[in-house]
Scaffold this motif. Sequence first.
Motif, PDB file in Angstrom:
ATOM      1  N   TRP A  33       0.692  -1.256   0.051  1.00 32.62           N
ATOM      2  CA  TRP A  33      -0.093  -0.026  -0.516  1.00 32.62           C
ATOM      3  C   TRP A  33       0.657   1.177   0.163  1.00 32.62           C
ATOM      4  N   LYS A  34       1.800   1.224   0.053  1.00 33.88           N
ATOM      5  CA  LYS A  34       2.780   1.894   0.865  1.00 33.88           C
ATOM      6  C   LYS A  34       3.406   2.585  -0.650  1.00 33.88           C
ATOM      7  N   SER A  35       4.073   1.238  -1.066  1.00 31.30           N
ATOM      8  CA  SER A  35       4.664   1.946  -2.730  1.00 31.30           C
ATOM      9  C   SER A  35       3.621   2.289  -3.507  1.00 31.30           C
ATOM     10  N   PHE A  36       2.207   1.783  -3.002  1.00 27.43           N
ATOM     11  CA  PHE A  36       1.425   2.298  -3.764  1.00 27.43           C
ATOM     12  C   PHE A  36       0.625   4.068  -4.038  1.00 27.43           C
ATOM     13  N   SER A  37       0.146   3.787  -2.642  1.00 28.43           N
ATOM     14  CA  SER A  37       0.629   5.604  -2.317  1.00 28.43           C
ATOM     15  C   SER A  37       1.305   6.707  -2.754  1.00 28.43           C
ATOM     16  N   LYS A  38       2.195   6.417  -3.104  1.00 24.55           N
ATOM     17  CA  LYS A  38       3.729   6.899  -3.044  1.00 24.55           C
ATOM     18  C   LYS A  38       3.682   7.681  -4.680  1.00 24.55           C
ATOM     19  N   ILE A  39       3.315   6.119  -5.329  1.00 31.01           N
ATOM     20  CA  ILE A  39       3.085   6.260  -7.297  1.00 31.01           C
ATOM     21  C   ILE A  39       1.782   6.773  -7.530  1.00 31.01           C
ATOM     22  N   PHE A  40       0.876   6.895  -7.321  1.00 29.44           N
ATOM     23  CA  PHE A  40      -0.332   7.525  -7.460  1.00 29.44           C
ATOM     24  C   PHE A  40      -0.625   8.416  -7.690  1.00 29.44           C
ATOM     25  N   PRO A  41       0.054   9.428  -7.218  1.00 32.71           N
ATOM     26  CA  PRO A  41      -0.546  11.140  -7.703  1.00 32.71           C
ATOM     27  C   PRO A  41      -0.051  11.192  -8.397  1.00 32.71           C
ATOM     28  N   ALA A  42       1.436  10.569  -9.419  1.00 25.26           N
ATOM     29  CA  ALA A  42       2.432  10.951 -10.586  1.00 25.26           C
ATOM     30  C   ALA A  42       1.830  10.132 -11.811  1.00 25.26           C
ATOM     31  N   LEU A  43       0.359   8.673 -11.172  1.00 23.32           N
ATOM     32  CA  LEU A  43       0.366   8.191 -12.298  1.00 23.32           C
ATOM     33  C   LEU A  43      -0.468   8.819 -12.792  1.00 23.32           C
ATOM     34  N   LEU A  44      -1.642   9.606 -11.496  1.00 25.40           N
ATOM     35  CA  LEU A  44      -3.151  10.336 -11.888  1.00 25.40           C
ATOM     36  C   LEU A  44      -2.473  11.233 -13.358  1.00 25.40           C
ATOM     37  N   GLY A  45      -1.351  12.144 -12.999  1.00 22.22           N
ATOM     38  CA  GLY A  45      -1.033  13.137 -13.376  1.00 22.22           C
ATOM     39  C   GLY A  45      -1.508  12.063 -15.421  1.00 22.22           C
ATOM     40  N   ILE A  46      -0.131  11.336 -14.667  1.00 21.30           N
ATOM     41  CA  ILE A  46       0.069  10.371 -16.347  1.00 21.30           C
ATOM     42  C   ILE A  46      -0.998   9.574 -16.985  1.00 21.30           C
ATOM     43  N   LEU A  47      -1.446   9.553 -16.431  1.00 17.26           N
ATOM     44  CA  LEU A  47      -3.039   8.956 -17.149  1.00 17.26           C
ATOM     45  C   LEU A  47      -3.907   9.898 -18.114  1.00 17.26           C
ATOM     46  N   ILE A  48      -3.729  11.071 -16.896  1.00 16.34           N
ATOM     47  CA  ILE A  48      -4.428  12.168 -18.042  1.00 16.34           C
ATOM     48  C   ILE A  48      -3.532  12.801 -19.406  1.00 16.34           C
ATOM     49  N   LEU A  49      -2.077  12.778 -19.498  1.00 14.09           N
ATOM     50  CA  LEU A  49      -1.687  13.405 -20.227  1.00 14.09           C
ATOM     51  C   LEU A  49      -1.710  12.380 -21.829  1.00 14.09           C
ATOM     52  N   VAL A  50      -1.708  11.101 -20.512  1.00 16.39           N
ATOM     53  CA  VAL A  50      -1.779   9.946 -22.389  1.00 16.39           C
ATOM     54  C   VAL A  50      -3.270  10.181 -23.040  1.00 16.39           C
ATOM     55  N   GLY A  51      -4.055  10.351 -22.266  1.00 14.33           N
ATOM     56  CA  GLY A  51      -5.435  10.308 -22.790  1.00 14.33           C
ATOM     57  C   GLY A  51      -5.501  12.012 -23.560  1.00 14.33           C
ATOM     58  N   VAL A  52      -4.943  12.953 -22.919  1.00 11.32           N
ATOM     59  CA  VAL A  52      -4.680  14.453 -24.084  1.00 11.32           C
ATOM     60  C   VAL A  52      -3.953  13.876 -25.408  1.00 11.32           C
ATOM     61  N   LEU A  53      -2.661  13.505 -25.084  1.00  9.37           N
ATOM     62  CA  LEU A  53      -1.983  12.453 -25.884  1.00  9.37           C
ATOM     63  C   LEU A  53      -2.278  12.413 -27.314  1.00  9.37           C
ATOM     64  N   LEU A  54      -2.927  10.991 -27.122  1.00  8.68           N
ATOM     65  CA  LEU A  54      -3.620  10.027 -27.998  1.00  8.68           C
ATOM     66  C   LEU A  54      -4.803  10.820 -29.019  1.00  8.68           C
ATOM     67  N   ALA A  55      -5.459  11.703 -28.767  1.00  6.12           N
ATOM     68  CA  ALA A  55      -6.170  12.075 -29.016  1.00  6.12           C
ATOM     69  C   ALA A  55      -5.930  12.747 -29.573  1.00  6.12           C
ATOM     70  N   VAL A  56      -4.401  13.652 -29.840  1.00  3.97           N
ATOM     71  CA  VAL A  56      -4.525  14.320 -30.309  1.00  3.97           C
ATOM     72  C   VAL A  56      -3.382  14.371 -31.298  1.00  3.97           C
ATOM     73  N   PHE A  57      -2.698  12.617 -31.157  1.00  6.01           N
ATOM     74  CA  PHE A  57      -1.827  12.147 -32.346  1.00  6.01           C
ATOM     75  C   PHE A  57      -2.277  10.909 -32.323  1.00  6.01           C
ATOM     76  N   ASP A  58      -3.916  10.622 -33.019  1.00  7.33           N
ATOM     77  CA  ASP A  58      -4.820   9.618 -33.180  1.00  7.33           C
ATOM     78  C   ASP A  58      -3.760   9.291 -34.451  1.00  7.33           C
ATOM     79  N   ALA A  59      -4.343   7.457 -34.879  1.00  7.92           N
ATOM     80  CA  ALA A  59      -4.187   6.831 -35.740  1.00  7.92           C
ATOM     81  C   ALA A  59      -4.015   8.030 -37.463  1.00  7.92           C
ATOM     82  N   ASP A  60      -4.546   8.751 -37.119  1.00  4.50           N
ATOM     83  CA  ASP A  60      -4.919   9.024 -39.161  1.00  4.50           C
ATOM     84  C   ASP A  60      -3.532  10.152 -38.080  1.00  4.50           C
ATOM     85  N   PHE A  61      -3.247  10.582 -37.662  1.00  2.00           N
ATOM     86  CA  PHE A  61      -2.169  11.922 -37.428  1.00  2.00           C
ATOM     87  C   PHE A  61      -0.680  10.846 -38.240  1.00  2.00           C
TER      88      PHE A  61
END
Lengths: 163, 176
Positions: A33-61
């Motif tokens: 639990w400790k290692s998970f809660s340590k990386i969770f905030p960073a992960l959340l940012g990554i997951l949001i960013l992934v959505g933004v990036l993939l929406a822009v760089f889609d298969a068409d692009f």
Amino acid sequence: MRIIYLYGVSALLLVLSFHKSREKTQKALKKAWKSFSKIFPALLGILILVGVLLAVFDADFISRIIGDESGWIGVALSAVVGAITLIPGFIAFPTASVLIDNGAGYMQIGAFISSLMMVGMVTAPMEAEYFGKRLTLIRNLMGFVFSFIVAYVIGKVVGGLWL
Amino acid sequence: MVMIKKFKGALISGILLGLLFAWDAGKGFEAINISGFALTEMLSIIPPIFILLGLLDVWISRETMIQLMGKESGARGILLAFFFGSATVGPLYGAFPVAAVFMKKGVKFSNIMIFIGAWSTTKIPMLLFEISSMGAPFAITRLLVNIPGIIIMAWILELMTPDSEIDKLYERMERM
């Protein structure tokens, strides 16, 4: 499928561990639990960013910039797109095979897949928390350069010269 | 303040998402869809990985780990690093906490780098998937280039990092 196997193995080991020592198992879960809660905030940012990036760089692009005739410029561009994005393999491979059907070159796809897996710009801040900025930078740069080598060999072998 | 610092990345990404919405609402919804999918993936894969991690930390002694993958472990250490990296599932960010536990247990630095390389690139479940969608020549060629590539890159990384910095990294992992 692979998730079931992962859950099965951890459940089995957890039961075994509990059987052997209750305290140690509690300690293990606390550590988990400790290692998970340590990386969770960073992960959340990554997951949001992934959505933004993939929406822009889609298969068409992507398919627009990495046609078979795009040569080394196409290889470089696909390596850059691969470095920026973070796509799970089970989405990346079918996408790549569609891209090839639509005229993308093997060399360019080789560079894309390779840098996608080895280079992680989005995860770099998290990697730096563990390994420091310098090492993170060198590792990712090397992975980036390496994806050109992979592209070259894939181009030779699969692209038709040797087979 | 601590909370803001911790969630700094999420905040910046959130702002970017807002900008994307302002630019093209359709793309914004697409982004939310993709993030939601990635979040579900993370939530399903991460609990077992962290449970295994905790068990590894508690049950396997430092001595065993040093023997298996430490400074004197040679080819066996390299093979095990490849095995641990390749047998797992999950995105690269899952590898860092595992690497931290390995380092706490005294695993050699180049083996840590091999483990990270293998996790990123030579996963076995992924290889089967790659063969089925890209064809065996593509997948096998990549694998054959990747295995020596990962080992060589691990050596270069070790050579390029001064011993003092490696020591500092190992100390840092104690607090992770």
